[in-house]
Design an enzyme around this catalytic site. Sequence first.
Site, PDB file in Angstrom:
ATOM      1  N   HIS A 197      27.110  -3.109 -12.225  1.00 40.90           N
ATOM      2  CA  HIS A 197      28.239  -3.574 -11.111  1.00 40.90           C
ATOM      3  C   HIS A 197      27.634  -4.780 -10.574  1.00 40.90           C
ATOM      4  O   HIS A 197      28.341  -5.859 -10.144  1.00 40.90           O
ATOM      5  CB  HIS A 197      28.871  -2.506 -10.153  1.00 40.90           C
ATOM      6  CG  HIS A 197      29.521  -1.562 -10.619  1.00 40.90           C
ATOM      7  ND1 HIS A 197      30.257  -0.691  -9.961  1.00 40.90           N
ATOM      8  CD2 HIS A 197      29.805  -1.081 -12.087  1.00 40.90           C
ATOM      9  CE1 HIS A 197      30.912   0.154 -10.752  1.00 40.90           C
ATOM     10  NE2 HIS A 197      30.663  -0.257 -11.919  1.00 40.90           N
ATOM     11  N   ARG A 205      36.522  -7.934 -13.138  1.00 39.69           N
ATOM     12  CA  ARG A 205      36.545  -7.469 -11.617  1.00 39.69           C
ATOM     13  C   ARG A 205      35.163  -7.569 -11.146  1.00 39.69           C
ATOM     14  O   ARG A 205      34.953  -7.722 -10.023  1.00 39.69           O
ATOM     15  CB  ARG A 205      37.210  -6.023 -11.603  1.00 39.69           C
ATOM     16  CG  ARG A 205      36.339  -4.918 -11.982  1.00 39.69           C
ATOM     17  CD  ARG A 205      37.253  -3.497 -11.688  1.00 39.69           C
ATOM     18  NE  ARG A 205      36.374  -2.250 -12.015  1.00 39.69           N
ATOM     19  CZ  ARG A 205      36.095  -1.734 -13.094  1.00 39.69           C
ATOM     20  NH1 ARG A 205      36.592  -2.371 -14.153  1.00 39.69           N
ATOM     21  NH2 ARG A 205      35.410  -0.687 -13.377  1.00 39.69           N
ATOM     22  N   CYS A 260       7.617  -0.341  -1.698  1.00 37.70           N
ATOM     23  CA  CYS A 260       6.805  -0.340  -0.661  1.00 37.70           C
ATOM     24  C   CYS A 260       7.025   1.290   0.021  1.00 37.70           C
ATOM     25  O   CYS A 260       7.583   2.060  -0.975  1.00 37.70           O
ATOM     26  CB  CYS A 260       7.360  -1.219   0.460  1.00 37.70           C
ATOM     27  SG  CYS A 260       9.077  -0.971   0.906  1.00 37.70           S
ATOM     28  N   GLY A 261       6.624   1.643   1.289  1.00 41.33           N
ATOM     29  CA  GLY A 261       6.694   2.928   1.576  1.00 41.33           C
ATOM     30  C   GLY A 261       8.243   3.400   1.659  1.00 41.33           C
ATOM     31  O   GLY A 261       8.367   4.819   0.899  1.00 41.33           O
ATOM     32  N   HIS A 299       1.028  -1.250  -0.014  1.00 41.44           N
ATOM     33  CA  HIS A 299      -0.111  -0.028  -0.199  1.00 41.44           C
ATOM     34  C   HIS A 299       1.006   1.181  -0.134  1.00 41.44           C
ATOM     35  O   HIS A 299       0.338   2.325  -0.706  1.00 41.44           O
ATOM     36  CB  HIS A 299      -0.991   0.000   1.225  1.00 41.44           C
ATOM     37  CG  HIS A 299      -0.306  -0.127   2.611  1.00 41.44           C
ATOM     38  ND1 HIS A 299       0.259  -1.380   2.913  1.00 41.44           N
ATOM     39  CD2 HIS A 299       0.140   0.591   3.573  1.00 41.44           C
ATOM     40  CE1 HIS A 299       0.905  -1.370   3.990  1.00 41.44           C
ATOM     41  NE2 HIS A 299       0.652  -0.336   4.527  1.00 41.44           N
ATOM     42  N   GLY A 340      11.067   1.277   0.316  1.00 38.08           N
ATOM     43  CA  GLY A 340      11.891   0.590  -0.573  1.00 38.08           C
ATOM     44  C   GLY A 340      12.727  -0.492   0.261  1.00 38.08           C
ATOM     45  O   GLY A 340      13.153  -1.271  -0.339  1.00 38.08           O
ATOM     46  N   ILE A 341      12.615  -0.163   1.435  1.00 38.72           N
ATOM     47  CA  ILE A 341      13.716  -0.964   2.332  1.00 38.72           C
ATOM     48  C   ILE A 341      12.990  -2.465   2.873  1.00 38.72           C
ATOM     49  O   ILE A 341      13.869  -3.245   2.620  1.00 38.72           O
ATOM     50  CB  ILE A 341      14.291  -0.100   3.374  1.00 38.72           C
ATOM     51  CG1 ILE A 341      14.827   1.126   3.272  1.00 38.72           C
ATOM     52  CG2 ILE A 341      15.067  -1.076   4.393  1.00 38.72           C
ATOM     53  CD1 ILE A 341      15.219   2.042   4.426  1.00 38.72           C
ATOM     54  N   GLY A 342      11.803  -2.347   3.174  1.00 38.18           N
ATOM     55  CA  GLY A 342      11.289  -3.477   3.607  1.00 38.18           C
ATOM     56  C   GLY A 342      11.318  -4.457   2.451  1.00 38.18           C
ATOM     57  O   GLY A 342      11.625  -5.755   2.511  1.00 38.18           O
TER      58      GLY A 342
HETATM   59  C1  RB5 Z   1       4.003  -0.107   5.579  1.00 38.92           C
HETATM   60  O1  RB5 Z   1       3.560   0.878   6.354  1.00 38.92           O
HETATM   61  C2  RB5 Z   1       5.577   0.068   5.521  1.00 38.92           C
HETATM   62  O2  RB5 Z   1       6.115  -0.455   6.685  1.00 38.92           O
HETATM   63  C3  RB5 Z   1       6.057  -0.548   4.076  1.00 38.92           C
HETATM   64  O3  RB5 Z   1       5.594   0.085   3.042  1.00 38.92           O
HETATM   65  C4  RB5 Z   1       7.514  -0.416   3.962  1.00 38.92           C
HETATM   66  O4  RB5 Z   1       8.057   0.948   4.131  1.00 38.92           O
HETATM   67  C5  RB5 Z   1       8.440  -1.194   4.823  1.00 38.92           C
HETATM   68  O5  RB5 Z   1       9.837  -1.313   4.904  1.00 38.92           O
END
Ligand code: RB5
Length: 149
Positions: free
Chosen positions: A99, A134, A66-67, A10, A69-71
């Site tokens: 790379h 490399r 995601c919000g 979302h 991009g990290i999750g």
């Molecule tokens: C959702 O609230 C949020 O945690 C998800 O989109 C994301 O940012 C997680 O890394």
Amino acid sequence: MKKVVIGNDHGGVKIAEKLGKHLQELGYSVNWLGTRTEDPVDYPDIVKVTTDEYKKGGYEFGILCCGTGIGVTINANKTQGIWCALPQNCFAAKATKEHNHPDFIAFGGRIDYPEDPIAILDAFIDAENLQEPRHLRRLEKLKKLDGHF
Ligand code: RB5
């Protein structure tokens, strides 16, 4: 026709839609597996569906949103055989393709990017997986961590 698979929770609906439309304008076939509303869903479920589809083959690359991009990036990189990059800008998008040869790139729908995410995606598309010794040597070391050997 070149194919791309896109998954998003979302927090990444709007950016996924924007990137998907751009890819269609470029002539890509886009398989959008993300949620279409801002009703909360769990990004691990989206990453599973999207990476399972990617592994069937035939995709030039995939996109996860995601919000932040990290999750989705953490989750994708814990998925057997999948490498996902999270470029901060156009320079990083070009460099990671050259790379790191990632399967996926990720974007954060709630991130204030220093450059238009479309330009970041274009920088990734326009770059190529460099085959210089490399880079290949370093990727072989990464593949060992992934249980490829
Ligand atoms: C959702 O609230 C949020 O945690 C998800 O989109 C994301 O940012 C997680 O890394």
